[in-house]
Design a protein around this motif. Structure first.
Motif, short mmCIF file in Angstrom:
data_model
loop_
_atom_site.label_atom_id
_atom_site.label_comp_id
_atom_site.label_asym_id
_atom_site.label_seq_id
_atom_site.Cartn_x
_atom_site.Cartn_y
_atom_site.Cartn_z
N ARG A 1 20.44 -30.24 30.42
CA ARG A 1 19.83 -29.04 30.98
C ARG A 1 20.74 -28.23 31.90
O ARG A 1 20.39 -27.12 32.28
N SER A 2 21.90 -28.78 32.28
CA SER A 2 22.76 -28.06 33.21
C SER A 2 24.22 -28.21 32.82
O SER A 2 24.68 -29.31 32.53
N ASP B 1 25.27 -22.78 33.81
CA ASP B 1 24.30 -22.75 34.91
C ASP B 1 24.98 -22.65 36.27
O ASP B 1 24.43 -22.06 37.20
N TYR C 1 24.84 -14.37 39.23
CA TYR C 1 25.10 -15.66 39.85
C TYR C 1 25.06 -15.52 41.37
O TYR C 1 25.61 -14.59 41.94
N GLN C 2 24.38 -16.47 42.01
CA GLN C 2 24.29 -16.49 43.47
C GLN C 2 25.53 -17.16 44.05
O GLN C 2 25.92 -18.24 43.62
N ALA D 1 20.03 -18.27 39.61
CA ALA D 1 19.03 -18.33 40.67
C ALA D 1 18.10 -19.52 40.57
O ALA D 1 17.63 -20.04 41.59
N ASP D 2 17.81 -19.99 39.33
CA ASP D 2 16.89 -21.11 39.18
C ASP D 2 17.58 -22.46 39.16
O ASP D 2 16.93 -23.50 39.03
N ASP D 3 18.90 -22.49 39.30
CA ASP D 3 19.64 -23.75 39.36
C ASP D 3 19.32 -24.45 40.68
O ASP D 3 19.16 -23.81 41.72
N SER D 4 19.29 -25.78 40.66
CA SER D 4 18.92 -26.53 41.86
C SER D 4 19.91 -26.32 43.01
O SER D 4 19.53 -26.40 44.18
N VAL E 1 18.84 -23.06 44.61
CA VAL E 1 17.60 -23.28 45.35
C VAL E 1 17.89 -23.99 46.67
O VAL E 1 17.39 -23.61 47.73
N ARG F 1 19.39 -21.57 49.19
CA ARG F 1 18.40 -20.66 49.79
C ARG F 1 17.51 -21.38 50.79
O ARG F 1 17.08 -20.79 51.79
#
Length: 451
Positions: free
Chosen positions: A202-203, A233, A280-281, A291-294, A297, A300
């Motif tokens: 998944r990553s 990711d 990408y953050q 943004a939805d990658d752990s 998160v 943030r």
């Protein structure tokens, strides 16, 4: 380059550590031995969490830019023999860890872990699971060299429970690749990512480098655009660390072909802007994530951490490194295993811990380590949190932060909430963190460029 950036580069020109630990590894000593470490490991209690790092110190080619502890081999016999010693160390350390301690993260690094034969990947994972208690949702990541991989290895990686694939890319420009002895095509890289995703991983993380020989804004722009087409990711954008006094093979890289400090800064800025524009953050000084990658998160939510693998969302209470040269971190301090593989194997097979050096933490080390980690992760720290954690021991460091902010108001501020960098100082977080490092300049440690 804008005059202000040139001014900041000059201000922060001193090489400083990457701060994946505090104190940093050059300050480890032989005062920490196996007896000390055994007591530290034994102090872990049921309910606590543990992260594991497993080092495979072999590559079938030597990349000249690499600063890792690794050995070049074209034969599998040394790897097979090393794995047997590694399994013995796993058994020795695992017997010291309380059975109620859960492993929440595992990382295989190198070297090239994907050199392992498929059956050895499974055997190593079986050994780890036999001697440690893994959480059902443990994160399992492996560093990959696309030149090593085939269908059988892809299948084995999926079978061991891999959750994150990490690929070194560096740069796709052929001239750059030849100069650093790292030939790897875009097509190879794309095929690995496709194979991993087809197996439900998944990553995917990709590592890029700036500051390489013959690298230009144009070549790096092409590499970034190629990587963005694969939509990993996570991305790491590291500055090449030229440390030929420590890694002799780096002398094969022509120093005259290396970009200067201003060119490095412009490469870093351009690539970072491209990644941000693509969604990408920015995370810390050199990571990016969707943004939805752990990892994004965690950043943030101010849960981002930094350890010997770089930025992580791993919140484990302790990190134990297994294998030659690996470094561990427990609440009491750090230790490093014997780097020489022959001596490491002798120690592991004798059933003793392979500890060669380390450092115990004072309360001042813990305060400063917390502040440095927060600056590296969040670009600042909360004075209230520091006082809550460390009581009176926090006050000298808070006073230092207040004084630095007073002297450098354009770079940072100190207010009732604490210490905070201004945005223009974000790329220089390593250098600002270094003002709290009481070990810097003491001893023989030498470091790479801060940008």
């Amino acid at each position: 380059m804008e005059p202000r950036n040139r001014e900041l580069l000059a201000m922060f020109s001193q090489p400083v550590p990457r701060y994946t630990s505090y104190p940093t590894a050059p300050h480890f000593t032989g005062d920490i031995d196996g007896e000390s470490v055994a007591a530290w490991i034994g102090a872990l209690k049921a309910g606590q969490t543990l992260s594991l790092y497993v080092h495979i110190p072999y590559c079938d080619r030597l990349c000249w830019f690499c600063a890792c502890h690794t050995k070049h081999t074209l034969k599998y016999e040394p790897i097979a023999a090393y794995l047997e010693s590694l399994k013995q160390e796993i058994a020795t350390v695992g017997a010291m860890v309380d059975g109620g301690v859960r492993v929440t993260a595992l990382h295989w690094g190198g070297g090239s872990p994907t050199m392992l034969k498929p059956e050895d990947m499974r055997g190593l994972m079986d050994c780890l699971r036999a001697h440690f208690h893994f959480a059902d949702d443990a994160e399992i990541s492996v560093e990959m060299d696309p030149n090593d991989l085939d269908e059988a290895r892809y299948d084995a990686l999926a079978e061991i429970g891999l959750t994150r694939a990490s690929l070194g890319v560096q740069d796709f420009d052929e001239k750059v690749q030849k100069t650093i002895n790292r030939l790897q095509s875009f097509e190879q890289t794309a095929a690995v990512i496709a194979a991993m995703r087809a197996r439900g991983i998944r990553s995917v993380n990709c590592d890029l480098l700036y500051g390489l020989p013959y690298q230009t804004l144009e070549t790096l722009e092409r590499t970034v655009n190629d990587i963005l087409s694969l939509r990993p990711d996570r991305l790491a954008l590291f500055g090449y660390a030229h440390v030929p006094w420590m890694k002799k093979h780096q002398t094969l890289i022509p120093e005259a072909a290396l970009p200067d400090a201003e060119a490095r800064f412009e490469q870093m800025t351009m690539a970072g802007d491209m990644l941000a524009a693509a969604g990408y953050q920015a995370i810390g000084i050199d990571h990016f994530a969707l943004a939805d990658d752990s990892l994004a998160v965690a950043a943030r939510e101010r849960r981002l951490r930094r350890n010997f693998q770089g930025y992580t969302d791993d919140g484990a209470d302790a990190l134990i490194g297994l294998g030659a040269s690996s470094i561990s971190e427990l609440p009491q301090g750090y230790w490093q295993n014997m780097p020489a593989t022959g001596e490491y194997r002798r120690m592991a097979e004798a059933g003793t811990l392979a500890v060669v050096r380390g450092i115990g933490l004072s309360q001042d080390d813990r305060v400063r380590g917390h502040v440095i980690e927060k600056i590296m992760c969040d670009y600042g720290f909360s004075a209230a949190e520091l006082r809550a954690r460390f009581a009176a021991a926090a006050e000298p460091v808070i006073a230092e932060a207040r004084a630095y902010a007073r002297q450098n108001p354009a770079l940072c501020r100190f207010d009732p909430l604490g210490f905070r960098l201004e945005r223009e100082a974000f790329p220089f977080a390593r250098s600002v963190a270094a003002i709290f490092d009481t070990y810097l300049g003491v001893g023989r440690g030498r470091h790479s460029s801060a940008v």
